[in-house]
Scaffold this active site. Structure first.
Site, PDB file in Angstrom:
ATOM      1  N   TYR A  37       0.844  -1.202   0.000  1.00 37.29           N
ATOM      2  CA  TYR A  37       0.000   0.000   0.000  1.00 37.29           C
ATOM      3  C   TYR A  37       0.875   1.246   0.000  1.00 37.29           C
ATOM      4  O   TYR A  37       2.054   1.205   0.374  1.00 37.29           O
ATOM      5  CB  TYR A  37      -0.958   0.016   1.201  1.00 37.29           C
ATOM      6  CG  TYR A  37      -0.295   0.223   2.544  1.00 37.29           C
ATOM      7  CD1 TYR A  37      -0.134   1.500   3.076  1.00 37.29           C
ATOM      8  CD2 TYR A  37       0.153  -0.850   3.311  1.00 37.29           C
ATOM      9  CE1 TYR A  37       0.460   1.694   4.323  1.00 37.29           C
ATOM     10  CE2 TYR A  37       0.744  -0.676   4.541  1.00 37.29           C
ATOM     11  CZ  TYR A  37       0.892   0.609   5.047  1.00 37.29           C
ATOM     12  OH  TYR A  37       1.491   0.809   6.278  1.00 37.29           O
ATOM     13  N   CYS A  38       0.295   2.354  -0.451  1.00 34.11           N
ATOM     14  CA  CYS A  38       0.982   3.648  -0.437  1.00 34.11           C
ATOM     15  C   CYS A  38      -0.067   4.740  -0.266  1.00 34.11           C
ATOM     16  O   CYS A  38      -1.215   4.450   0.091  1.00 34.11           O
ATOM     17  CB  CYS A  38       1.817   3.847  -1.704  1.00 34.11           C
ATOM     18  SG  CYS A  38       0.863   3.801  -3.238  1.00 34.11           S
ATOM     19  N   THR A  39       0.291   5.976  -0.521  1.00 36.97           N
ATOM     20  CA  THR A  39      -0.604   7.111  -0.258  1.00 36.97           C
ATOM     21  C   THR A  39      -1.897   7.028  -1.054  1.00 36.97           C
ATOM     22  O   THR A  39      -2.991   7.032  -0.495  1.00 36.97           O
ATOM     23  CB  THR A  39       0.113   8.431  -0.581  1.00 36.97           C
ATOM     24  OG1 THR A  39       1.336   8.482   0.146  1.00 36.97           O
ATOM     25  CG2 THR A  39      -0.752   9.627  -0.204  1.00 36.97           C
ATOM     26  N   GLY A  41      -1.973   4.980  -4.194  1.00 36.40           N
ATOM     27  CA  GLY A  41      -1.917   3.842  -5.094  1.00 36.40           C
ATOM     28  C   GLY A  41      -0.957   3.976  -6.256  1.00 36.40           C
ATOM     29  O   GLY A  41      -0.703   2.995  -6.972  1.00 36.40           O
ATOM     30  N   ILE A  48      -4.106   4.585   0.747  1.00 33.85           N
ATOM     31  CA  ILE A  48      -4.632   4.924   2.070  1.00 33.85           C
ATOM     32  C   ILE A  48      -5.818   5.876   1.954  1.00 33.85           C
ATOM     33  O   ILE A  48      -6.781   5.795   2.735  1.00 33.85           O
ATOM     34  CB  ILE A  48      -3.521   5.569   2.928  1.00 33.85           C
ATOM     35  CG1 ILE A  48      -2.380   4.576   3.144  1.00 33.85           C
ATOM     36  CG2 ILE A  48      -4.069   6.047   4.267  1.00 33.85           C
ATOM     37  CD1 ILE A  48      -1.118   5.222   3.687  1.00 33.85           C
TER      38      ILE A  48
END
Length: 386
Positions: free
Chosen positions: A170-172, A174, A214
């Protein structure tokens, strides 16, 4: 940011103006219509658009939407991980946390249920300083200073990645996961193709990513899900919390809830004192805005989370965990001098000689120069005043 591989950007304004812009973009090109653009909306914060983007609008033509320093430019994005909606991602992470032996907070390791082989491995693709203000429990922190370091981290941990049954990322929002998941997906298959993996190792792990990052997860679960803290953003807001109203909430098993609560206690903790205060007083938690430009690691300039008490005590002499591990962040004249000697001895080792080691030698020499500067400052501070 405009690149051959796509577009990525952030714009602030009134709700009506932003929505008008969205309609205009979608109408400008058939390739951008019919949901092709993953729009995400969030509040501009108390300071409004001017505070979030004090320098106004910037349009940049770049090689990559999110720079990997060229380390991921060859990735085939069609080979990226499976896209999981927030609900599916939530279920998988909750199952991982509920499995026997799953850690509460990955930190520099963790993130896998079971006994270190198989199970699910959860990876936070973001940089270390982004994770300081918010993260999922059990996530592995690669401790990167920039996205350009992710491929190197993955290479170093290829065996561990290969042993997992499932890799979640996961990241900020996508975007970084598009390349990171493609790289990991390719990596685990290459590593798994060797002769040592022919018997008993099973198929390579499946790789998946949180669709929309996220941001989308917080839209779905708000403060009632698994994510602890706020979402770091690269503008004047620094961090964005959950929306006031989310689509739903989550009923968590007691064991999972305990791990979420444990992780939440560690979010936004001072990297110097761990929340104890410079002199061990009551708990002190720096606000996310403590990730300001003046609070950067003296060794590498990475943003650090430092409470006001420690900032007052140490001034600019604060360090990130990686620089501390490398010995740059030691304190006290004797310790600094010892670290200088150790670094100088390292330059005499075979691994640091020859043309191939030029970059490695330069890194150590910069480290020595910084330590010598700190030693001079330490000596000046110990001299009695006039």
């Amino acid at each position: 940011r405009v690149a051959a591989e796509g577009l990525n950007g952030t714009l602030a304004g009134t709700d009506a103006a932003v929505r008008a812009y969205m309609r205009g973009v979608e109408a400008s090109d058939a390739r951008l219509a019919s949901g092709a653009v993953d729009w995400k909306l969030s509040p501009a914060g108390s300071g409004g658009a001017a505070a979030a983007f004090p320098d106004g609008v910037k349009v940049q033509r770049v090689r990559e939407v999110v720079s990997s320093g060229g380390t991921l430019t060859a990735c085939d994005l069609s080979g990226g991980g499976e896209h999981l909606d927030p609900e599916s991602f939530h279920r998988e992470v909750a199952d991982m946390l509920g499995s026997a032996g799953a850690g509460a907070d990955g930190g520099g390791g963790g993130g896998r249920g079971g006994d270190g082989g198989g199970g699910t491995m959860l990876i936070d693709v973001r940089n270390h300083y982004e994770q300081l203000v918010g993260r999922f429990p059990g996530a592995v922190n690669p401790m990167t200073r920039s996205f350009s370091e992710f491929a190197g981290w993955a290479d170093e941990h290829a065996d561990e990645l290969r042993r997992a049954d499932r890799v979640l990322m996961y990241c900020t929002g996508g975007v970084r996961c598009e390349k990171a998941s493609a790289y990991v997906n390719e990596l685990v298959r290459v590593v798994g193709a060797g002769p040592d993996d022919e018997e008993g190792s099973g198929p390579p792990p499946t790789v998946a990513q949180l669709k929309g990052g996220i941001h989308r997860y917080l839209d779905a679960y708000g403060d009632d899900g698994l994510f602890c803290g706020e979402n770091f953003v690269f503008d004047g807001r620094v961090a964005v919390g959950a929306p006031a109203a989310s689509a739903g909430s989550a009923e968590l098993p007691e064991a999972v809830r305990r791990k979420v609560e444990e992780t939440a206690r560690g979010v936004a903790s001072c990297e110097e004192c761990g929340g104890r205060g410079a002199a061990g007083e009551e708990e002190r938690r720096p606000a996310p805005l403590a990730l300001r430009d003046e609070r950067r690691c003296r060794g590498c300039r990475m943003l650090v989370m430092v409470c006001d008490a420690c900032a007052a005590s140490y001034g600019r002499d604060v360090f990130c965990p990686r620089c501390k591990k490398d010995g740059i962040g030691v304190r006290g004249g004797t310790a600094i001098a010892s670290e200088i000697d150790r670094a100088k001895r390292r330059l005499e080792e075979p691994a640091y000689r020859g043309r191939h080691a030029k970059s490695r030698r330069s890194t150590v020499k910069r480290r020595i120069a910084l330590l010598e500067e700190r030693l001079r400052e330490h000596g000046a501070a110990e001299r009695p005043g006039d």
